[in-house]
Design an enzyme around this catalytic site. Structure first.
Site, PDB file in Angstrom:
ATOM      1  N   LYS A 176       8.891  11.335  -1.747  1.00  0.00           N
ATOM      2  CA  LYS A 176       9.115  12.511  -0.900  1.00  0.00           C
ATOM      3  C   LYS A 176       9.425  13.737  -1.754  1.00  0.00           C
ATOM      4  O   LYS A 176       8.865  14.824  -1.545  1.00  0.00           O
ATOM      5  CB  LYS A 176      10.257  12.244   0.083  1.00  0.00           C
ATOM      6  CG  LYS A 176      10.471  13.352   1.101  1.00  0.00           C
ATOM      7  CD  LYS A 176      11.507  12.941   2.148  1.00  0.00           C
ATOM      8  CE  LYS A 176      11.035  11.784   2.956  1.00  0.00           C
ATOM      9  NZ  LYS A 176      11.981  11.395   4.035  1.00  0.00           N
TER      10      LYS A 176
ATOM     11  N   ARG B 225      17.912  13.436   2.962  1.00  0.00           N
ATOM     12  CA  ARG B 225      16.944  12.372   3.231  1.00  0.00           C
ATOM     13  C   ARG B 225      16.698  11.537   1.978  1.00  0.00           C
ATOM     14  O   ARG B 225      16.745  12.043   0.864  1.00  0.00           O
ATOM     15  CB  ARG B 225      15.601  12.961   3.691  1.00  0.00           C
ATOM     16  CG  ARG B 225      15.659  13.836   4.922  1.00  0.00           C
ATOM     17  CD  ARG B 225      14.302  14.489   5.152  1.00  0.00           C
ATOM     18  NE  ARG B 225      14.304  15.487   6.198  1.00  0.00           N
ATOM     19  CZ  ARG B 225      13.904  15.265   7.454  1.00  0.00           C
ATOM     20  NH1 ARG B 225      13.484  14.075   7.801  1.00  0.00           N
ATOM     21  NH2 ARG B 225      13.937  16.224   8.358  1.00  0.00           N
TER      22      ARG B 225
ATOM     23  N   GLY C 111      11.401   4.301   7.510  1.00  0.00           N
ATOM     24  CA  GLY C 111      12.480   3.849   8.374  1.00  0.00           C
ATOM     25  C   GLY C 111      13.477   2.921   7.737  1.00  0.00           C
ATOM     26  O   GLY C 111      14.441   2.507   8.379  1.00  0.00           O
TER      27      GLY C 111
ATOM     28  N   MET D  57      15.455   3.460   4.989  1.00  0.00           N
ATOM     29  CA  MET D  57      16.653   4.066   4.429  1.00  0.00           C
ATOM     30  C   MET D  57      17.105   5.225   5.319  1.00  0.00           C
ATOM     31  O   MET D  57      16.477   5.525   6.333  1.00  0.00           O
ATOM     32  CB  MET D  57      16.403   4.495   2.987  1.00  0.00           C
ATOM     33  CG  MET D  57      16.253   3.300   2.057  1.00  0.00           C
ATOM     34  SD  MET D  57      15.940   3.773   0.339  1.00  0.00           S
ATOM     35  CE  MET D  57      14.317   4.496   0.461  1.00  0.00           C
TER      36      MET D  57
ATOM     37  N   ARG E 225       2.651  12.720   2.505  1.00  0.00           N
ATOM     38  CA  ARG E 225       2.453  11.562   1.631  1.00  0.00           C
ATOM     39  C   ARG E 225       1.090  10.960   1.974  1.00  0.00           C
ATOM     40  O   ARG E 225       0.551  11.210   3.059  1.00  0.00           O
ATOM     41  CB  ARG E 225       3.549  10.518   1.835  1.00  0.00           C
ATOM     42  CG  ARG E 225       3.604   9.950   3.235  1.00  0.00           C
ATOM     43  CD  ARG E 225       4.826   9.090   3.445  1.00  0.00           C
ATOM     44  NE  ARG E 225       4.969   8.725   4.857  1.00  0.00           N
ATOM     45  CZ  ARG E 225       6.084   8.267   5.413  1.00  0.00           C
ATOM     46  NH1 ARG E 225       7.169   8.140   4.676  1.00  0.00           N
ATOM     47  NH2 ARG E 225       6.130   7.945   6.681  1.00  0.00           N
TER      48      ARG E 225
ATOM     49  N   HIS F 110       8.673   3.823  15.029  1.00  0.00           N
ATOM     50  CA  HIS F 110       9.074   2.842  14.019  1.00  0.00           C
ATOM     51  C   HIS F 110       8.295   1.543  14.184  1.00  0.00           C
ATOM     52  O   HIS F 110       7.751   0.991  13.216  1.00  0.00           O
ATOM     53  CB  HIS F 110      10.583   2.580  14.134  1.00  0.00           C
ATOM     54  CG  HIS F 110      11.088   1.553  13.164  1.00  0.00           C
ATOM     55  ND1 HIS F 110      11.205   0.226  13.484  1.00  0.00           N
ATOM     56  CD2 HIS F 110      11.487   1.661  11.874  1.00  0.00           C
ATOM     57  CE1 HIS F 110      11.673  -0.436  12.444  1.00  0.00           C
ATOM     58  NE2 HIS F 110      11.849   0.406  11.458  1.00  0.00           N
TER      59      HIS F 110
ATOM     60  N   SER G 193      -8.856 -26.958 -15.146  1.00  0.00           N
ATOM     61  CA  SER G 193      -8.452 -26.249 -13.939  1.00  0.00           C
ATOM     62  C   SER G 193      -6.927 -26.248 -13.906  1.00  0.00           C
ATOM     63  O   SER G 193      -6.302 -27.313 -13.986  1.00  0.00           O
ATOM     64  CB  SER G 193      -9.004 -26.937 -12.686  1.00  0.00           C
ATOM     65  OG  SER G 193      -8.606 -26.249 -11.526  1.00  0.00           O
TER      66      SER G 193
ATOM     67  N   CYS H 273      -6.656 -23.298  -9.508  1.00  0.00           N
ATOM     68  CA  CYS H 273      -6.881 -23.745  -8.131  1.00  0.00           C
ATOM     69  C   CYS H 273      -5.591 -23.870  -7.333  1.00  0.00           C
ATOM     70  O   CYS H 273      -5.575 -24.460  -6.269  1.00  0.00           O
ATOM     71  CB  CYS H 273      -7.627 -25.073  -8.118  1.00  0.00           C
ATOM     72  SG  CYS H 273      -6.751 -26.417  -8.947  1.00  0.00           S
TER      73      CYS H 273
ATOM     74  N   TYR I 179     -12.816 -18.413 -13.322  1.00  0.00           N
ATOM     75  CA  TYR I 179     -12.815 -18.311 -11.856  1.00  0.00           C
ATOM     76  C   TYR I 179     -11.421 -18.565 -11.304  1.00  0.00           C
ATOM     77  O   TYR I 179     -10.549 -19.131 -11.986  1.00  0.00           O
ATOM     78  CB  TYR I 179     -13.816 -19.302 -11.243  1.00  0.00           C
ATOM     79  CG  TYR I 179     -13.456 -20.753 -11.422  1.00  0.00           C
ATOM     80  CD1 TYR I 179     -12.611 -21.417 -10.527  1.00  0.00           C
ATOM     81  CD2 TYR I 179     -13.956 -21.489 -12.500  1.00  0.00           C
ATOM     82  CE1 TYR I 179     -12.279 -22.746 -10.706  1.00  0.00           C
ATOM     83  CE2 TYR I 179     -13.627 -22.814 -12.687  1.00  0.00           C
ATOM     84  CZ  TYR I 179     -12.784 -23.445 -11.778  1.00  0.00           C
ATOM     85  OH  TYR I 179     -12.438 -24.766 -11.965  1.00  0.00           O
TER      86      TYR I 179
END
Length: 883
Positions: free
Chosen positions: A25, A94, A103, A105, A338, A457, A772, A840, A860
């Site tokens: 912010k 804030r 929401g 804090m 933001r 919210h 693997s 895996c 992989y």
């Protein structure tokens, strides 16, 4: 280094790049002020450094002086003084962490009001009602957030005041009623704290700053960070900003706006707006909001100015932005911007659209588009929906977060969390949610609120977490532990269904069907696959396979883009009603002939299963793990058999099963007779499985298929063990191939799942064609954790206290398990340069873990079928991030 920076401070680099220090912010307020020159009320940011120092050792030395100096500078800019009894400066305080935590804090508005300055506001504005409305809001907010009092008592007094004044909204309360409320609120403070409400503005300011610092450590904030995998040690910045008032009069208002539709991705701004209100009124759902078209009816020139700012913000941030704005007596002020949170469908549409919008003078690359899509975005578009439109809708609200959900109704967050922990599917029903409800929201299948808009919210949190939600269903009246819609009453424990895509609320359980993914998902995944397979990248491609044990699962995985099977668990084929008795027959066999006869029966069913899997994955590799779990898992529990024995005795078969269960029982079966050790004790078992697999592959080849078979030996820990197992497999392959002239593509490898195997990977590689990594067991053995016992009881405490940064069963532990994997990769390839390696475990579908596996050079990853799209995306993102 200073703790405090003014919004207009000239930093050496763009403030939007300084979120580590200024928080999200604060960085964006500074960007809007010093770079974009937008109308932003002046103020200053207290850095995250100050918060971290406060967490370590209390109020930082020197911070008081810095805050006083910047407060004086702000007073000079506004030509007003904090607490001035004639015409005071009022400020907001804030939070603003590096990562958006909507929401989670705390915020304090109208700070600087006291019994004297409120009169000064009334005189300066000529509006006593406005002054005391602001004061009663400040007292209630300060009491709840800074002093820790129960906010419900203040809400009750407000409702009583509206009832006595016979008005529907707080905006209709007259000045006298608001003045009386201030007196009542101060009385509640005195009763609750034993002290009068603080009148010194400097004391108020310090209290508010410390409250925001403390809110970083609140349970709801910690729960949110754990869900979003945000580190707990970042801290939050605090932004102190001159107040502008949307509740001055009917020429004032406040709203929240998005530069594009955050729910659908449509290239059209939208938002919620209220006349004569403060920002908390919009997000709290206290009043029914209007949209941006309505804003144009009230303030046409301001709407044009706002849309112009939206266009500038999008072009500057090169992304969809959300904003907060206030209109004070006809002047527009921007309070925040933001990069906005969005649904999965919206994220995909925006990412694709923004690669092709040259007409706007800016666009993003495909690499950038890929990096904007998250795991949650992909999961959300695969959410279920109602299988039929023929449903009895009892109420309709706003479609706040897509997907359908079915569950029992619960009316409090605690009740929802408790029911979910017991295994019940829950729909949390609230008038509106607040940050205190986060734990119940997180545990719920879906969320339904009677009030609130698309930026309430409930809507924002549900969208961020991919939880189906319907908000603002105002036909619903909640009373205690039930709600009514017309003449229908729904009590706690009753089942309802909600559709967060349409806003429908339905009585009872509706059958759900899988969602149809938008076309943009295929576009994004196509780009991802091109990157993974591209030759112009420095890194080798990272393949994506699936863990699948049946033909149906394999076919589904392939339809989702799987490039093979990385783990076929053969034990899962043994648990069917027609298989389990035969497995037990094999275990109970007391002669070699009896065991061989049972194995022949199993061979026939295993062969049929393997044919289905190989057919579904024709032409792609299928890694089949030979039997891994200990044999007692296929037998009844000893305690259950003993109960039956005590109740009425056991028959001959059950007596034999009890003897076998006792014989195979082990104190620690995870480290007992499982994996390759079973092959040592029962060599015929592995031989049968290999024969079944080879015969299935021969059948597929005969039918014109192209089977690619990888036989995996589980749990080997020594070179000698692996060599012995390979000998069994090779002999079984030769026996199965007798009489056939076909050549099959078959390799033999092992699963690396113990620390010793990882350390001795170079030796084991002498007898293996591939590795693997079974990171589930590797994590258990490296940490000494039993996953089944630790995750529910111990893990939350470890994460809460910061003893572990992450749950190592969800994201690979880079410093421990990761080092073992990296070491095994390096050592294994020193012995066998072409050794193929994959993973895996559950980590094969986790984006952060996939990025690590990409870096250490695995070939992989393998994951559950429905995680395959996430893994395809994450693998490409890892390549892009590595350059």
């Amino acid at each position: 280094m200073p703790y405090v920076y003014a919004f207009d401070h000239r930093h050496k680099r763009p403030p939007m790049e300084m979120k580590d220090l200024l928080g999200g912010k604060g960085a964006n307020l500074a960007e809007m002020t010093s770079v974009l020159k937008l109308p932003v009320p002046p103020g200053f940011t207290i850095t995250t450094d100050a918060c971290r120092d406060h967490m370590r050792s209390g109020w930082p030395t020197g911070l008081t002086d810095e805050v006083a100096r910047h407060t004086g500078r702000l007073e000079k800019a506004m030509q007003r003084r904090l607490g001035d009894p004639s015409d005071p400066l009022l400020v907001s305080v804030r939070s603003g962490a590096k990562f958006s935590m909507p929401g989670m804090m705390d915020t304090v508005l109208n700070l600087g009001l006291n019994d004297r300055s409120v009169k000064g506001v009334a005189r300066a504005t000529g509006d006593e009602r406005f002054a005391y409305d602001s004061y009663r809001r400040f007292i209630a907010m300060y009491a709840r957030i800074v002093l820790g009092l129960d906010g419900q008592r203040f809400d009750d007094e407000l409702e009583r005041a509206k009832h006595n004044a016979r008005v529907a909204t707080d905006a209709e309360l007259p000045a006298e009623a608001l003045t009386d409320l201030c007196v009542l609120y101060k009385k509640l403070v005195k009763e609750g704290t034993g002290r009068a409400f603080p009148q010194d503005p400097q004391r108020q300011l310090r209290g508010a700053i410390e409250a925001v610092f403390r809110s970083w450590e609140s349970p709801r904030a910690r729960a949110y960070r754990e869900r979003e995998k945000i580190p707990h040690d970042l801290g939050t910045a605090v932004n102190v900003q001159a107040m502008v008032f949307g509740n001055r009069d009917d020429k004032s208002g406040t709203g929240v706006g998005f530069t594009r539709n955050a729910a659908t991705g449509e290239d059209k701004p939208y938002g919620d707006f209220l006349v004569n209100a403060q920002g908390e009124d919009v997000v709290a759902g206290i009043r029914t909001t209007e949209n941006l078209d309505d804003l144009g009816q009230h303030f046409p020139s301001i709407k044009d100015e706002l849309l112009g700012i939206f266009a500038r913000l999008e072009a500057h941030y090169r992304d969809m932005c959300d904003t907060e704005f206030t209109i004070e007596q006809g002047k527009l002020w921007m309070l925040q911007t933001r990069v906005g949170k969005r649904t999965g469908r919206a994220a995909l549409r925006m990412a694709v659209d923004m690669t092709n919008q040259r007409r706007r003078g800016w666009k993003i690359s495909r690499d950038e588009a890929l990096l904007r899509i998250t795991e949650d975005h992909v999961e959300q578009v695969l959410h279920p929906r109602f299988a039929s439109n023929d449903v009895q809708v009892v109420a309709t609200g706003l479609a706040a977060s897509p997907g359908a959900a079915v569950g029992q109704v619960h009316f409090t967050a605690d009740a929802a969390a408790e029911a979910a922990a017991a295994g019940t599917k829950v729909i949390l029903v609230r008038t509106e949610t607040s940050p205190e409800d986060v734990h119940g929201m997180q545990a719920s299948e879906g969320i339904l609120t009677a009030r609130g808009g698309l930026v309430s919210h409930a809507a924002v949190v549900a969208r961020g977490w991919g939880i189906p939600a319907v908000v603002g269903a105002d036909a619903i009246t909640i009373s205690g532990r039930s709600f009514t819609v017309g003449d229908v009453t729904v009590g706690e424990g009753d089942v309802i269904s909600i559709d967060g895509t349409t806003g429908q609320v339905v009585l009872g359980e509706v059958e759900l069907a899988a969602s149809e993914a938008p076309p943009e998902l295929d576009t994004i995944l196509g780009w991802a696959d091109s990157i993974r397979r591209g030759k112009n990248r420095r890194r080798a491609r990272l393949g994506v396979r699936a863990n699948a044990d049946t033909g149906a699962d394999a076919a589904k995985a392939r339809s989702l883009g799987a490039e093979g099977i990385g783990l076929c668990r053969t034990e899962h084929m043994f648990f069917g009603d027609d298989r389990l008795p035969v497995v037990r027959e094999m275990i109970l066999a007391d002669t070699p002939d009896a065991e061989a006869a049972a194995l022949e029966k199993l061979l026939a069913v295993q062969r049929a299963d393997f044919v289905e899997v190989l057919e579904a994955m024709d032409g792609l590799p299928v890694t089949v793990r030979l039997l891994d779990p200990p044999l007692h898992e296929f037998l009844p529990r000893i305690d259950e058999l003993l109960v039956r024995q005590a109740d009425g005795g056991l028959g001959q078969d059950e007596t034999a099963l009890l003897a076998a269960a006792r014989s195979w029982h082990e104190q620690n079966p995870m480290l007992g007779t499982r994996g390759v050790r079973l092959g040592v004790l029962k060599p015929g078992l592995y031989a049968m499985q290999v024969r079944a697999l080879v015969e299935a592959a021969l059948q597929r080849a005969k039918d014109g298929g192209k089977p690619v078979v990888e036989i995996m030996i589980p749990l080997t820990v020594t070179r000698e063990e692996m060599a012995e197992a390979r000998r069994w497999v090779t002999e079984a392959i030769a026996q199965a191939m007798k009489g056939s002239r076909r050549k099959l593509d078959i390799t033999v490898g092992t699963m690396i799942e113990t620390p010793r195997a990882a350390l001795r990977a170079d030796e084991i590689a002498e007898a293996a064609d591939f590795f693997s990594f079974g990171t589930n067991d590797l994590t258990q053995m490296a940490f000494g954790f039993s996953r089944d016992d630790v995750e529910a009881r111990l893990m939350p405490a470890y994460l809460e206290r910061g003893l572990l940064r992450r749950n190592p069963f969800e994201t690979v532990d880079v410093d421990g398990v990761g080092e073992l994997v990296a070491m095994a990769v390096e050592r294994g390839r020193k012995t066998a340069r072409g050794l193929k390696m994959g993973v895996c475990g559950e980590h094969g579908g986790d984006p952060e873990s996939i990025a690590f596996f990409q870096r250490v050079g695995l070939d992989y990853v393998s994951c559950s079928p429905f995680r395959v799209p996430v893994a395809r995306l994450a693998a490409a993102q890892a390549i892009v991030a590595d350059g």
